[in-house]
Design a protein around this motif. Sequence first.
Motif, PDB file in Angstrom:
ATOM      1  N   HIS A  15       3.436  -1.372   9.266  1.00 32.85           N
ATOM      2  CA  HIS A  15       4.572  -0.396   8.850  1.00 32.85           C
ATOM      3  C   HIS A  15       5.716  -0.958   8.928  1.00 32.85           C
ATOM      4  N   PHE A  16       6.623  -0.897   7.685  1.00 34.81           N
ATOM      5  CA  PHE A  16       7.858  -1.511   7.794  1.00 34.81           C
ATOM      6  C   PHE A  16       8.904  -0.526   7.346  1.00 34.81           C
ATOM      7  N   GLU A  17       9.968  -0.444   8.306  1.00 35.48           N
ATOM      8  CA  GLU A  17      10.681   0.570   7.947  1.00 35.48           C
ATOM      9  C   GLU A  17      12.344   0.222   7.972  1.00 35.48           C
ATOM     10  N   VAL A  18      13.105   0.693   7.312  1.00 35.49           N
ATOM     11  CA  VAL A  18      14.720   0.356   7.482  1.00 35.49           C
ATOM     12  C   VAL A  18      15.269   1.716   7.794  1.00 35.49           C
ATOM     13  N   ARG A  19      16.330   1.827   9.013  1.00 36.73           N
ATOM     14  CA  ARG A  19      16.839   2.792   9.490  1.00 36.73           C
ATOM     15  C   ARG A  19      18.390   2.693   9.572  1.00 36.73           C
ATOM     16  N   VAL A  20      19.183   3.689   9.609  1.00 36.33           N
ATOM     17  CA  VAL A  20      20.550   3.681  10.136  1.00 36.33           C
ATOM     18  C   VAL A  20      20.783   3.825  11.497  1.00 36.33           C
ATOM     19  N   THR A  21      19.588   4.236  12.152  1.00 41.06           N
ATOM     20  CA  THR A  21      19.641   4.267  13.778  1.00 41.06           C
ATOM     21  C   THR A  21      18.431   3.598  14.442  1.00 41.06           C
ATOM     22  N   PRO A  22      18.295   3.409  15.528  1.00 49.91           N
ATOM     23  CA  PRO A  22      17.173   2.753  16.098  1.00 49.91           C
ATOM     24  C   PRO A  22      16.057   3.690  16.135  1.00 49.91           C
ATOM     25  N   SER A  24       0.756  -1.155   0.029  1.00 50.18           N
ATOM     26  CA  SER A  24      -0.154   0.030  -0.004  1.00 50.18           C
ATOM     27  C   SER A  24       0.827   1.434  -0.054  1.00 50.18           C
ATOM     28  N   ALA A  25       0.788   1.924   0.999  1.00 48.52           N
ATOM     29  CA  ALA A  25       1.731   3.363   0.970  1.00 48.52           C
ATOM     30  C   ALA A  25       3.176   3.203   0.913  1.00 48.52           C
ATOM     31  N   SER A  26       3.570   3.844  -0.052  1.00 56.39           N
ATOM     32  CA  SER A  26       5.277   3.477  -0.358  1.00 56.39           C
ATOM     33  C   SER A  26       6.252   4.585   0.412  1.00 56.39           C
ATOM     34  N   TYR A  27       7.157   4.122   0.188  1.00 58.87           N
ATOM     35  CA  TYR A  27       8.213   5.225   1.030  1.00 58.87           C
ATOM     36  C   TYR A  27       8.611   6.480   0.069  1.00 58.87           C
ATOM     37  N   GLY A  28       8.428   7.601   0.838  1.00 61.29           N
ATOM     38  CA  GLY A  28       8.467   8.877   0.315  1.00 61.29           C
ATOM     39  C   GLY A  28       7.081   9.390  -0.109  1.00 61.29           C
ATOM     40  N   SER A  29       6.071   8.795   0.133  1.00 55.16           N
ATOM     41  CA  SER A  29       4.709   9.312  -0.484  1.00 55.16           C
ATOM     42  C   SER A  29       4.171  10.353   0.493  1.00 55.16           C
ATOM     43  N   ARG A  62       6.973  13.247   4.689  1.00 53.22           N
ATOM     44  CA  ARG A  62       6.785  12.022   3.861  1.00 53.22           C
ATOM     45  C   ARG A  62       6.924  10.938   4.638  1.00 53.22           C
ATOM     46  N   HIS A  63       6.185   9.859   3.929  1.00 50.05           N
ATOM     47  CA  HIS A  63       5.815   8.408   4.655  1.00 50.05           C
ATOM     48  C   HIS A  63       7.489   7.792   4.646  1.00 50.05           C
ATOM     49  N   THR A  64       7.884   7.280   5.984  1.00 51.85           N
ATOM     50  CA  THR A  64       9.054   6.975   6.013  1.00 51.85           C
ATOM     51  C   THR A  64       9.300   5.426   5.858  1.00 51.85           C
ATOM     52  N   GLY A  65       8.240   4.613   5.629  1.00 54.53           N
ATOM     53  CA  GLY A  65       8.297   3.050   5.325  1.00 54.53           C
ATOM     54  C   GLY A  65       7.510   2.632   4.266  1.00 54.53           C
ATOM     55  N   GLN A  66       7.361   1.271   4.259  1.00 54.51           N
ATOM     56  CA  GLN A  66       6.667   0.498   3.184  1.00 54.51           C
ATOM     57  C   GLN A  66       5.562  -0.141   4.048  1.00 54.51           C
ATOM     58  N   SER A 125      15.866   8.578  10.518  1.00 58.64           N
ATOM     59  CA  SER A 125      17.164   8.035   9.861  1.00 58.64           C
ATOM     60  C   SER A 125      16.882   6.875   8.907  1.00 58.64           C
ATOM     61  N   ALA A 126      15.382   6.967   8.233  1.00 60.20           N
ATOM     62  CA  ALA A 126      15.059   5.999   7.387  1.00 60.20           C
ATOM     63  C   ALA A 126      15.588   5.973   6.011  1.00 60.20           C
ATOM     64  N   VAL A 127      15.541   4.939   5.422  1.00 65.29           N
ATOM     65  CA  VAL A 127      16.106   4.675   4.081  1.00 65.29           C
ATOM     66  C   VAL A 127      14.840   4.138   3.134  1.00 65.29           C
ATOM     67  N   ASN A 128      15.027   3.979   1.819  1.00 67.08           N
ATOM     68  CA  ASN A 128      13.975   3.360   1.120  1.00 67.08           C
ATOM     69  C   ASN A 128      13.917   1.798   1.598  1.00 67.08           C
ATOM     70  N   PRO A 129      12.726   1.197   2.154  1.00 69.19           N
ATOM     71  CA  PRO A 129      12.842  -0.299   2.422  1.00 69.19           C
ATOM     72  C   PRO A 129      12.835  -1.256   1.426  1.00 69.19           C
ATOM     73  N   VAL A 130      12.304  -0.933   0.094  1.00 74.25           N
ATOM     74  CA  VAL A 130      12.089  -1.806  -1.093  1.00 74.25           C
ATOM     75  C   VAL A 130      13.584  -1.744  -1.638  1.00 74.25           C
ATOM     76  N   SER A 131      13.908  -0.616  -1.838  1.00 65.58           N
ATOM     77  CA  SER A 131      15.280  -0.800  -2.578  1.00 65.58           C
ATOM     78  C   SER A 131      16.452  -1.399  -1.604  1.00 65.58           C
ATOM     79  N   TRP A 132      16.251  -1.162  -0.124  1.00 66.94           N
ATOM     80  CA  TRP A 132      17.475  -2.033   0.629  1.00 66.94           C
ATOM     81  C   TRP A 132      17.138  -3.189   0.657  1.00 66.94           C
ATOM     82  N   LEU A 133      16.024  -3.801   0.747  1.00 64.55           N
ATOM     83  CA  LEU A 133      15.704  -5.472   0.522  1.00 64.55           C
ATOM     84  C   LEU A 133      16.002  -5.942  -0.770  1.00 64.55           C
TER      85      LEU A 133
END
Length: 354
Positions: free
Chosen positions: A328-335, A233-238, A246-250, A339-347
Motif C-alpha cells: 500500500h503506497f500513499e502520498v500525503r501532505v502531512t505524516p 491493484s486497488a487504486s486511489y479513491g476506489s 475511500r481507498h487513500t493510496g495505490q 491528508s492523502a493525495v492521488n499518488p499516481v498523479s503525484w508521481l
Amino acid sequence: MRLPRRHPLLVAVPLCALAVLAARPTDGEGDGPYAPGHGPESGASAQVARLYEEAAAATLKYEAGRRQASRQRTEVRRLEELLDRERQESEVLRDDLGRIARSQYRSGGGLPLTAHLILADDPEEVIRGQRAVWKANLTLGTALKRNARAEARLARNEAKAEKAWKALEKRNKELADLKGSIEQKLETARWQLQGQADASVAAGSCRGAVRLDQPETAFTGSWVAPVESYVLSASYGSGGALWANRHTGQDFAVPIGTPVRSVGGGKVVKVSCGGAFGIEIVVEHAGGYYTQYAHLAAVTVDQGEHVSPGQWIGQSGTSGNSTGPHLHFEVRVTPEMGSAVNPVSWLAQRGLTL
C-alpha cells in the motif's frame, strides 16, 4: 479502467535476493530506534534471500532451456518439411521412369535394337529415339541417386534433431522440477517471514532493521517506482468494504519479500508496527510531501535515517488489515493519514508513469 502495467519479473527476482529482511525484536514498543537484526529470527531472512537467488538462477536456466528446445523443434519441423518435398520429387521421378518404360514396351517390347532397325520404315528415326531414351534413363538414374543420398542425409539429420530435442525436453523437465522445488521452499520461507511480521504487529513491537547490501543503482531520475515488478491493484479513491470511506493510496500486487524502494530522496520520519497498516514506513520529501509504505513484512531502515531515490527501505508483505500480499503506497501532505493525495498523479507530475 486503467490497465495494470506489468514489468518483467526476471529483473526483480535477482534483486530480491539481497533485499529480504528480518531482525530480532527490540525491547521498546511502537515507534523508535531499531537495532540491527541478529539471532534466530534473522535466519528466515537469510533463507528467503538464498532461495530468491536460487529461484532466479533456476528460472533463467529453465527459460533458456525452453528457448533452445523451441529452436530445436523448429529445426525438426523444417527438416520434416524438406524431407517431404524430396520424397514428393522422388515420386514424380519414379512416375516419369514408369512412363518411359511403358513407352518403350509399347514401341517394341523386348525386341533388340537390331530388330527395330530391320522392321522400321526409318532406321535413323529409331536410332534417334533410342538415343533420347538412353539420355532420359541416364538423367533419371542420376536424379534418383542424388535424391536417395539427400533422403538418407535428411533422415539422419532428422533423427539427430529428434534425439537432441528429446534430450532438451528431459533437461527442461529436470529444470522445471528443480524450479518448482525451490519455489515451494521459497513460499514456505516467505510465510515464515510474514509470521514474524504478524507477531510483531500483534505485540506492537517492531523488530530491528537488518542491514543488507544492495547493488549499486543507476536511476537517471529523481523518482522511481516503489517496487521493481508489479501489477497495479486497488487504486486511489476506489470504494469497498475494506475502507471506511475511500481507498487513500495505490496498491501494488507483489509477492511477500519483494524489495520496497523509497520513491525519492528524503528522511524516514516514522516506522510503526501496529494498527490497520501493519508494519509501515513514512518518508518525508522536499516540498512538504510524505510517502507511506504499508503492510510490510520487515524494514531495512531506522527512523531518522536519510534515504536516496530507489534505496531499499523494506520488504512487502501482508501485515495489518490486508487481504493478501501487496504494497500500500500513499502520498500525503502531512505524516499522518487523512491528508492523502492521488499518488499516481503525484508521481506523473514528477515524470514517473506507473
